[in-house]
Design an enzyme around this catalytic site. Structure first.
Site, PDB file in Angstrom:
ATOM      1  N   ASP A 176      13.701  -5.939  27.472  1.00  0.00           N
ATOM      2  CA  ASP A 176      13.037  -6.421  26.262  1.00  0.00           C
ATOM      3  C   ASP A 176      11.792  -7.202  26.640  1.00  0.00           C
ATOM      4  O   ASP A 176      11.261  -7.054  27.742  1.00  0.00           O
ATOM      5  CB  ASP A 176      14.023  -7.293  25.461  1.00  0.00           C
ATOM      6  N   HIS A 216      11.031 -11.326  20.265  1.00  0.00           N
ATOM      7  CA  HIS A 216      12.005 -10.243  20.139  1.00  0.00           C
ATOM      8  C   HIS A 216      13.180 -10.434  21.090  1.00  0.00           C
ATOM      9  O   HIS A 216      14.341 -10.363  20.699  1.00  0.00           O
ATOM     10  CB  HIS A 216      11.324  -8.907  20.401  1.00  0.00           C
ATOM     11  N   SER A 376      16.978  -2.442  16.620  1.00  0.00           N
ATOM     12  CA  SER A 376      17.189  -3.289  17.803  1.00  0.00           C
ATOM     13  C   SER A 376      18.333  -4.253  17.558  1.00  0.00           C
ATOM     14  O   SER A 376      19.205  -4.449  18.410  1.00  0.00           O
ATOM     15  CB  SER A 376      15.918  -4.083  18.132  1.00  0.00           C
TER      16      SER A 376
END
Length: 666
Positions: A176, A216, A376
């Site tokens: 990520d 994120h 996600s």
């Protein structure tokens, strides 16, 4: 201008010659470059070989021209990778091009990443040992932000999250963005590795705030193992950075991340281990192959389906069959849709999970929370549940884990009308959940799922294939056609793996193959073909019949007769058709038939196996109506017909492992 270039090249040549004459300790690279430059261009090259294939991303906007992944053939060694790279550099130099080797790969696959002009490609594809070349492309974080209560099956304690365990025995690798490890949710739970492979941010005025770069990854890590927002609060997370501050990465960077993880696992083995891939890019053969190899090595890979309101099979790593691909649903268990974006769907999606307004750690501060949405977040839920399940059964393979995820899922809650018409049959209707505390499921239970192929071409005798995952056994094969024009199905074996092959019939609009893939069978299984057309395919003594198939050589609809399940177990065939029987041998396996006839003008007839029995085979028996196909939906055999008043029957083959205290039904 041309004469000036010639003078420059001659100057370079003389310089190289001077270096060689003054210093005999020159490198192999210089020797190769010099020999190639000195070659007479009028003479053809000594070797003549077919060119390797070249692939590029199906999404033009995500392409990265000038950067290429060179994939070597199976059996290639490290020294051949290095020599191939040197040879490419030499050939390019001969034509006046400079190239740069950015990365070599020798774990997930053998090859290298090269930065070069597209004009050099025609030389690269002719290099020895090169299987294919893929143009690098971008991959993207899949965020567009209820609660953990949804994945709990014991609702008697509202407001309290109490999973069966905390997943502490499981290690998770998160590929990520960077992660804010000082956040109270994930502090001491996330280890930041020394790996980072990310492209530069787009634009010249990118403000690289830490909170933006960590946004994120911090949120996803919190969903997996956060103190308050996490699914598996004891699982350790290893951060591998492959996305930049804008949530953008490259296929080559993701490959390098997988390479790094494989190297890490070789030096410090972790078992069980989950790799979470919360991003997608365009279809990449190389990325899919690397993911497949990671699964072969024993890892469980979980990926986001993508947020493009599209077919997940068009994206990577979501399209790789060995990866567990996760779509997203909202609080009402319906496919996530936000404006023009929404969850990808289709046969490449394995399960759905909560992905709308998910509360987790915010990178704005060490105590901040925020909501994010997307596949996600859905994939992170499945990674957490996978950690809980692997904590219970650490030796489960990726295929067994997927069967367990689907077994514990809440089924038939998604409204089929919310799915695109061409994906309603093939998209799994199940939302993941943690195991019920009362569940007695073990790794030795017989569990099955249906694997759909894509639709075949709309021409006579066109074929299409469905395959099981590694570690699964194909116990039956069926087919389906929207207009009923199909020529049946057959089972073939290729490279040691069974394939369910469906055949389009005369006037057909395309046919689907449906393989019934199972784990926990503990049996030796084989597919047997009838000796001649029109004759029965019979199982040997002491074998159980788990499914029947039939194909026609005339292109007309072909279904076998009612399976025989008495002292003689066989699949009858109609005149001119070939019958196939799936036969399994083990002392504990027992199978039996259940049958249900349609009433009235119904276009669908169903029959389900009872609790403790698993549906292994499904077929239709026509009473005069045209059968469009038969397939398993969960533990139910579904037969579609033309709806004529003559009707049809659905026949389910139900099997189980007989416990020592259970008497045999036969």
């Amino acid at each position: 201008m041309k004469s000036f270039v010639t003078v420059c090249c001659l100057s370079i040549l003389l310089g190289l010659v001077a270096v060689v004459e003054s210093d005999e300790d020159y490198t192999e690279d210089e020797e190769m470059i010099l020999s190639l430059i000195l070659q007479d261009d009028t003479q053809p090259e000594a070797e003549s070989r077919p060119s390797a294939q070249f692939y590029r991303c199906t999404k033009d906007a995500w392409r990265m021209p000038g950067q290429y992944i060179v994939v070597m053939r199976n059996g290639t060694h490290v020294n051949q990778v290095e020599r191939t790279a040197r040879r490419l550099r030499a050939k390019a130099a001969k034509r006046g091009y400079l190239i740069e080797i950015l990365q070599t790969y020798s774990g997930a696959f053998y090859g290298f990443l090269v930065k070069m002009s597209s004009d050099v490609l025609h030389m690269a594809v002719k290099l020895p040992h090169v299987e294919y070349i893929e143009e690098d492309s971008s991959v993207f974080a899949q965020s567009i932000p209820w609660n953990l209560q949804r994945i709990l099956q014991n609702k008697h304690e509202p407001g309290k999250y109490s999973p069966p365990n905390d997943g502490a025995k499981v290690g998770v690798y998160l590929l990520d963005t960077s992660v804010q490890v000082t956040h109270r949710e994930i502090e001491d739970r996330v280890m930041v590795t020394d790996f980072s492979s990310v492209p530069e941010e787009d634009g010249v005025r990118v403000h690289r705030q830490a909170s933006l770069c960590d946004s994120h990854g911090t949120h996803i890590a919190g969903v997996v193992s956060g103190r308050d927002s996490g699914v598996a609060r004891g699982a350790s997370v290893n951060s591998v950075r492959v996305l930049n501050c804008q949530g953008k990465g490259t296929v080559s960077g993701a490959l390098a991340g997988l390479e790094y993880i494989q190297s890490s696992l070789m030096s410090q083995p972790i078992r069980p281990v989950v790799l979470l891939l919360p991003f997608v890019g365009g279809f990449s053969r190389t990325l899919n192959a690397a993911c497949r190899k990671m699964v072969e090595s024993g890892a469980v890979l979980i990926a986001a389906a993508g947020n493009y309101n599209d077919d997940a099979c068009l994206y990577s790593p979501a399209s790789e069959p060995e990866v567990i691909t996760v779509g997203a649903v909202n609080f009402a268990d319906q496919p996530l849709s936000t404006g023009t974006t929404g969850t990808n769907v289709g046969r490449c999606v394995d399960v759905f999970a909560p992905g709308d307004d998910i509360i987790s750690a915010s990178s704005d501060c060490s105590t901040c929370f925020t909501t994010k949405s997307g596949t996600s977040q859905a994939a992170a839920h499945v990674a957490g549940i996978a950690a809980v399940l692997l904590n219970l059964s650490p030796n489960s393979s990726s295929a067994e884990l997927l069967q367990q995820l689907r077994y514990h899922s809440v089924k038939q809650v998604i409204n089929p009308e919310s799915l695109p018409l061409n994906h309603r049959l093939t998209t799994p209707n199940m939302v993941v959940a943690l195991p019920d505390p009362k569940s007695t499921l073990t790794g030795e239970d017989l569990l099955c799922r249906s694997v759909w192929s894509e639709r075949s071409a709309a021409k006579g005798f066109a074929t299409v294939t469905a395959r099981c995952r590694q570690g699964e056994e194909m116990l039956s094969c069926s087919s389906f056609s929207q207009n009923g024009a199909r020529a049946g199905e057959r089972v073939e074996e290729r490279d040691g793996q069974k394939e369910c092959v469906a055949v389009n019939g005369n006037g057909g609009q395309g046919v689907f193959a449906v393989a019934r893939c199972c784990t926990g069978h503990k049996a030796q299984c084989q597919m047997l073909e009838s000796p001649k057309r029109g004759e029965d395919a019979e199982c040997p003594p002491d074998h159980q019949l788990t499914g029947c198939s039939s194909s026609s050589s005339t292109g007309d609809v072909s279904d076998s007769g009612r399976p025989l399940h008495g002292s003689r177990r066989a699949c009858p065939a109609k005149r001119g058709a070939t019958s196939y029987a799936s036969c399994c041998h083990t002392s504990s396996l027992e199978c039996r038939l259940k049958e249900h006839d349609s009433t009235g003008l119904s276009e669908q007839v169903e029959i389900s196996c009872e609790d403790s029995w698993t549906l292994t085979g499904c077929q239709g028996l026509s009473h005069g109506s045209v059968i469009r196909g038969a397939f398993a939906l969960g533990n139910t055999c579904v037969v579609h017909t033309s709806g004529e008043d003559k009707g049809a029957a659905a026949i389910a083959t139900c099997c189980r492992h007989r416990l020592s205290h259970q008497p045999s039904d036969h």
